[in-house]
Design an enzyme around this catalytic site. Structure first.
Site, PDB file in Angstrom:
ATOM      1  N   CYS B  17       0.754  -1.225  -0.188  1.00 53.74           N
ATOM      2  CA  CYS B  17      -0.070  -0.114   0.103  1.00 53.74           C
ATOM      3  C   CYS B  17       1.033   1.273  -0.186  1.00 53.74           C
ATOM      4  O   CYS B  17       2.090   1.217   0.107  1.00 53.74           O
ATOM      5  CB  CYS B  17      -0.830  -0.111   1.282  1.00 53.74           C
ATOM      6  SG  CYS B  17      -2.059  -1.171   1.087  1.00 53.74           S
ATOM      7  N   GLY B  18       0.246   2.268  -0.362  1.00 50.08           N
ATOM      8  CA  GLY B  18       0.978   3.775  -0.245  1.00 50.08           C
ATOM      9  C   GLY B  18       0.292   4.548   0.680  1.00 50.08           C
ATOM     10  O   GLY B  18      -0.786   4.604   0.494  1.00 50.08           O
TER      11      GLY B  18
END
Lengths: 253, 365
Positions: B17-18
């Site tokens: 994820c970011g």
């Protein structure tokens, strides 16, 4: 006779990393050897798996896995780098003039990574060596936890000098955990509780010092630092306390 | 079975994820373009199955009212949730959340927002609860009792915007470039072991709390059961939801400081506790003993916000990246430095915080 050099300047900007890497590969096919990359902005996998004598001068922040699997190129980052620099690299040199993130030199099996500043966690994890293939990482700043975890070969040299974190210990906890080959040299001293289970830091001998001096000279030259100042302090070394702990697991010798 | 020809030669999306967050310490308003661009830079950390943003300071004209962002599958869910809102609250103003049709978001749910206050003398089963507990109880009630209706956020002067898509698509859909906020967080999702559905996108919120998370909460089961005992019901089918409710419980209800809540999430190791002085040893032993079921096991880099603060925190062995950067009154927290440099090329300071040590940034007023 030196091979013919051909230079090319590219602006990365917001170009998608796949397209950008395809462009680099096409230029390599065309005989370009020296790349200057401007406005690099998180493009991943630069110089990945390139085999041969190439130069990369990178301005801006390159993305994850810079120089992964590469064999030979010389990469210089005039800024900070992110995670996974030199992932499983074979040969060549990566110089980072700023700091770098986590898992630098993961499973690295040859070549050099020289970082001026601090690094993140798990640097040099699973580094290995074979005959003349001896990977080397030099960190000018301080390291996070698990430096040299499961290390099986090569050299990590940690200086702790060019750090943004004056109060932090030179390395995080679990230094060298599970290490069974290679050596970690640390400038100054390492607090005992930072070391992984079973490990101790011992003073270096004259053979170690020769290795350290050679490495520091190369490092200082690349980063325009004063090698005398770096060498003005004592060093300790951390060696594995066991060799091939799982050697008998499947096929007893 | 034989491996296919050239089995090694394939295109693979490698993601995590970011997360991105930014706070202006002097409440200066940051246009939505900034977090949108930063998340776009980290496009490849997600896979199009979740994107979202939280924004603080976006409803100054209704700053004293709770703003319910409602996500509804169909008209029946809208009707059901509206009845519920009118039953439990004084409703002052409501409207559809402005969206635009985009090719990337073919079949979105319906979004409305309701600005409400708690009645002076409510006549219902929650009447004895203090105001904020009352709001939490209604959120839980809507999420569990109205089919197809979910409260996306329920705080004051803030809102969460999230869904299935890349963050830049979700931003486009919700027209987020039209908002300005003094705190933004953003998330790009790569669902690992929970479904990629609209409610499962980040941020997760309750009251003014919002959280975005890169990693996975392996202790979800025990956290969820623990929260259930305290009347927080998990309905989003995604691990991170527990963190939003734990924040509310630990900090608002139990009165822990943010630092202590961070130490509940990512406690020091026992060998570190042994080396502490007597007072700290007692404190951290007590904290671990009391809040064992609230500990977050597993990899995480999280950004937590409320109306006055932004906090970044890693799990205690830092299994996910997190970087902090400063430029004048702005503090950035991000999975990658390149995302920060993309929106603010010149930075005063860049560093990576220590595992398990929260980085807390307050507004100055």
């Amino acid at each position: 006779m030196a091979a013919k050099r051909k230079q090319k300047t590219l602006t990365a900007g917001r170009t998608y990393y796949r397209q950008f890497n395809e462009e680099i590969r096409a230029l390599v096919e065309d005989g370009v050897t020296d790349f200057v990359i401007r406005e690099c902005n998180g493009q991943r996998y630069l110089a990945t798996a390139l085999d041969g004598d190439f130069n990369f001068d990178i301005y801006g922040v390159p993305g994850q896995d810079l120089g992964a699997f590469m064999r030979g190129p010389h990469v210089r980052v005039h800024n900070n780098a992110q995670d996974g620099v030199g992932n499983t690299m074979d040969a060549g040199r990566i110089v980072i003039e700023g700091l770098a993130g986590d898992v630098i030199g993961y499973a690295m099996r040859g070549g050099d990574i020289f970082i001026k500043g601090d690094v993140g966690y798990r640097v040099g994890i699973h580094m290995k060596a074979y005959l003349e293939h001896q990977p080397r990482i030099v960190v000018g700043g301080k390291a996070g936890d698990f430096l040299g975890e499961y290390m099986a070969g090569g050299i990590i040299l940690l200086l702790g000098m060019f750090s943004d974190k004056p109060d932090a210990p030179v390395a995080g906890r679990s230094l060298g955990t599970g290490m069974h080959g290679g050596v970690i040299y640390v400038r100054g001293a390492v607090p005992e509780d930072q070391l992984g289970p079973g490990l101790t830091a011992t003073p270096v001998d004259s053979d170690d010092l020769k290795v350290i001096e050679g490495l520091v000279n190369e490092y200082a030259k690349e980063l325009k630092l004063d090698s005398k100042a770096i060498l003005s302090e004592n060093f300790v070394k951390i060696r594995p306390f066991s060799h091939r702990p799982y050697g008998n697991l499947y096929v007893p010798c | 079975m034989k491996a296919p020809e050239r089995y090694y030669d394939f295109q693979k999306d490698i993601s995590g994820c970011g997360i991105f967050g930014v706070i202006n310490r002097k409440r200066g308003l940051i246009p939505g373009d900034m977090p949108i661009q930063a998340m776009t830079c980290m496009h490849d950390r997600g896979n199009g199955l979740g994107g979202g943003f939280a924004a603080y300071g976006i409803y100054p004209e209704h700053a004293e009212k709770y703003c319910f962002h409602m996500m509804c599958d169909d008209d029946a869910a809208i009707k059901g949730s509206e009845e519920m809102i009118k039953k439990y609250f004084d409703l002052h103003f409501y409207e559809p959340i402005p969206t635009r049709r985009t090719l990337a978001i073919p079949t979105p749910p319906k979004f409305n927002r309701y600005f409400v206050t708690v009645p002076e003398k409510p006549e219902n089963e929650f009447r004895e609860l203090p105001e904020e507990d009352y709001v939490v109880a209604v959120v839980m009630k809507i999420n569990t009792a109205v089919a197809g209706a979910f409260v996306v956020s329920s705080g004051k002067n803030m809102g969460a915007f999230k869904g299935v898509g890349f963050p830049e698509d979700i931003a486009d859909f919700f027209r987020l470039e039209e908002y300005s906020a003094y705190i933004w967080t953003g998330h790009n999702r790569f669902p690992t072991n929970t479904p990629g559905w609209w409610g499962g996108a980040h941020p997760f919120t309750i009251l003014n709390w919002s959280i975005v998370h890169n990693g996975e909460i392996s202790s979800y089961g025990i956290n969820r059961r623990y929260l259930c005992e305290h009347d927080y019901l998990c309905t989003m089918m995604t691990d991170t939801e527990v963190v939003a409710y734990e924040l509310d419980m630990l900090i608002r209800k139990h009165g822990l400081s943010w630092e202590m809540a961070a130490k509940v999430f990512a406690p020091p190791f026992w060998d570190e506790i042994e080396r502490m002085d007597a007072e700290d040893r007692e404190l951290y032993t007590t904290l671990r003993a009391t809040y064992g079921p609230a500990m977050l096991n597993g990899p995480f880099a999280i950004l937590v916000a409320d109306n006055n603060r932004l906090m970044g925190l890693n799990d205690r062995i830092k299994l996910r990246p997190l970087l902090v950067a400063e430029k004048d009154d702005m503090i950035f927290m991000s999975s990658e430095e390149s995302a920060v440099r993309d929106v603010c090329p010149e930075l005063d300071r860049v560093w990576m915080p220590k595992a398990g040590e929260p980085v807390i940034v307050d507004l100055e007023d």
